[in-house]
Design an enzyme around this catalytic site. Structure first.
Site, mmCIF file in Angstrom:
data_model
loop_
_atom_site.group_PDB
_atom_site.id
_atom_site.type_symbol
_atom_site.label_atom_id
_atom_site.label_comp_id
_atom_site.label_asym_id
_atom_site.label_seq_id
_atom_site.Cartn_x
_atom_site.Cartn_y
_atom_site.Cartn_z
ATOM 1 N N ASN A 11 0.868 -1.180 0.000
ATOM 2 C CA ASN A 11 0.000 0.000 0.000
ATOM 3 C C ASN A 11 0.903 1.229 0.000
ATOM 4 O OD1 ASN A 11 -1.779 2.059 0.557
ATOM 5 N ND2 ASN A 11 -2.267 1.366 2.642
ATOM 6 N N TRP A 12 1.030 1.840 -1.164
ATOM 7 C CA TRP A 12 1.951 2.982 -1.277
ATOM 8 C C TRP A 12 1.397 4.245 -0.634
ATOM 9 C CZ3 TRP A 12 4.856 3.240 -6.670
ATOM 10 C CH2 TRP A 12 5.729 2.150 -6.760
ATOM 11 N N LYS A 13 0.098 4.237 -0.274
ATOM 12 C CA LYS A 13 -0.539 5.435 0.293
ATOM 13 C C LYS A 13 -0.293 6.630 -0.642
ATOM 14 C CE LYS A 13 -0.146 3.301 4.768
ATOM 15 N NZ LYS A 13 -0.069 3.418 6.218
ATOM 16 N N HIS A 97 -9.532 1.357 4.853
ATOM 17 C CA HIS A 97 -8.273 1.523 5.586
ATOM 18 C C HIS A 97 -8.511 2.471 6.764
ATOM 19 C CE1 HIS A 97 -4.196 2.711 6.577
ATOM 20 N NE2 HIS A 97 -3.803 1.624 5.962
ATOM 21 N N GLU A 99 -6.876 4.841 7.873
ATOM 22 C CA GLU A 99 -6.623 6.255 7.565
ATOM 23 C C GLU A 99 -7.843 6.888 6.899
ATOM 24 O OE1 GLU A 99 -2.901 5.674 5.506
ATOM 25 O OE2 GLU A 99 -1.976 5.115 7.409
ATOM 26 N N GLU A 167 -5.469 -4.700 10.655
ATOM 27 C CA GLU A 167 -4.427 -3.698 10.864
ATOM 28 C C GLU A 167 -4.715 -2.919 12.149
ATOM 29 O OE1 GLU A 167 -2.415 -2.574 6.902
ATOM 30 O OE2 GLU A 167 -4.208 -1.348 7.082
ATOM 31 N N GLY A 173 2.558 2.265 10.756
ATOM 32 C CA GLY A 173 3.562 3.304 10.600
ATOM 33 C C GLY A 173 4.291 3.680 11.877
ATOM 34 N N SER A 212 3.344 -2.126 10.348
ATOM 35 C CA SER A 212 4.780 -2.228 10.607
ATOM 36 C C SER A 212 5.387 -3.580 10.232
ATOM 37 C CB SER A 212 5.096 -1.872 12.065
ATOM 38 O OG SER A 212 4.719 -0.521 12.343
ATOM 39 N N GLY A 233 2.738 -1.147 4.235
ATOM 40 C CA GLY A 233 2.794 0.271 3.883
ATOM 41 C C GLY A 233 4.222 0.693 3.583
ATOM 42 N N GLY A 234 4.869 1.315 4.568
ATOM 43 C CA GLY A 234 6.203 1.889 4.386
ATOM 44 C C GLY A 234 7.198 0.966 3.698
HETATM 45 P P1 PGA Z 1 2.841 0.300 7.598
HETATM 46 O O1 PGA Z 1 1.352 0.542 7.005
HETATM 47 O O2 PGA Z 1 3.335 -0.998 7.004
HETATM 48 O O3 PGA Z 1 3.634 1.490 7.123
HETATM 49 O O4 PGA Z 1 2.716 0.228 9.075
HETATM 50 C C1 PGA Z 1 0.464 -0.514 6.821
HETATM 51 C C2 PGA Z 1 -0.830 -0.029 6.237
HETATM 52 O O5 PGA Z 1 -1.305 1.049 6.658
HETATM 53 O O6 PGA Z 1 -1.426 -0.678 5.348
#
Ligand code: PGA
Length: 249
Positions: A11-13, A97, A99, A167, A173, A212, A233-234
């Site tokens: 997930n590149w956000k 998600h 977010e 999640e 993150g 994470s 994500g990251g």
């Molecule tokens: P993260 O994000 O791996 O940077 O913690 C995961 C996500 O929000 O899908």
């Protein structure tokens, strides 16, 4: 019914410009050179979906969107429909998600409507659920997460290809991850809820863990009970990190 192949999705956000397509190219080249045990997907921002699908189309890496509007078209400035993502070359879409739930007030009912839209457009939804730190500390984790699963998964998903991503909001993150016991407890509860909702077919969809995930912890997390992949994500922004997770699956 056997369970679906694990899925590792990046997930590149809101990250990625044209130059980042080199990372996607590198992931696709490595996946095709050494096909992993899991399915692999990358979900770039919507501006890159079409270009990424052209760059890595036909490889072992699928492309996904990060959200869609429930309606097919209309006066919804700034939004993207499931049909638009599908036409751009997406095969999957992340929905609900945290977010988006936190930042845009997305409710379970809205996420369920978006999941129906994804099915209508032929996209495989990855539906996200997870508790906040306050909810975990109040002992509400299982009630919150199973409630989100029941509210966010429409009946129309029965027998269709989809995934659930657990999640924990506090693990996204932050570098913090739950213990393996905590992950297993929630994943087992999600599986039981899927079986409650869909019967035998509820045993099939992969339940991804997200929050994470990195190459150094992916091996043990991906082996945990009822963990059928990861939403990353990251660590999905750099091909080498992401591939370190893919090969651990
Ligand atoms: P993260 O994000 O791996 O940077 O913690 C995961 C996500 O929000 O899908």
């Amino acid at each position: 019914m056997s369970s679906a192949r694990p899925l590792v999705a990046g997930n590149w956000k809101m990250n990625g410009l044209a130059v980042s397509l080199d990372e996607a190219r590198a992931v696709a080249a490595a996946v095709d050179a050494h096909p992993p045990a899991c399915r692999v997907a990358l979900c770039p921002p919507s501006t890159l979906v079409h270009r990424m699908a052209e760059v890595i189309g036909g490889t072992g890496v699928e492309v996904g969107g990060q959200d869609c509007r429930a309606e097919q078209s209309g006066a919804f400035t700034g939004d993207v429909s499931a049909e638009m993502l599908a036409e751009a070359g997406a095969e999957l879409v992340i929905l609900g998600h945290s977010e988006r739930r936190a930042g845009y007030g997305e409710t379970d009912a809205l996420v369920a409507a978006k999941a129906e839209a994804a099915l209508r457009a032929g996209l495989e939804p990855i539906i996200c659920v997870g508790e906040t730190l306050t909810q975990r500390e109040a002992g509400e984790t299982l009630a919150v997460v199973t409630g989100q699963v029941k509210g966010s998964l429409p009946k129309a998903l029965a027998g269709k290809a989809f995934a659930v991503a657990y999640e924990p909001v506090w693990a996204i993150g932050t570098g913090l991850t739950p213990t393996l016991e905590q992950i297993e407890e929630v994943h087992v509860a999600i599986r039981a809820t899927l079986v409650e909702l869909f019967g035998e077919a509820g045993k099939v969809p992969p339940i991804l863990y997200g929050g994470s995930v990195k190459p150094s912890n992916a091996g043990e997390i991906l082996k945990a009970r009822e963990v059928g992949g990861a939403l990353v994500g990251g660590a999905s922004l750099k091909a080498t990190d992401f591939l370190g997770i893919v090969t651990a699956a």
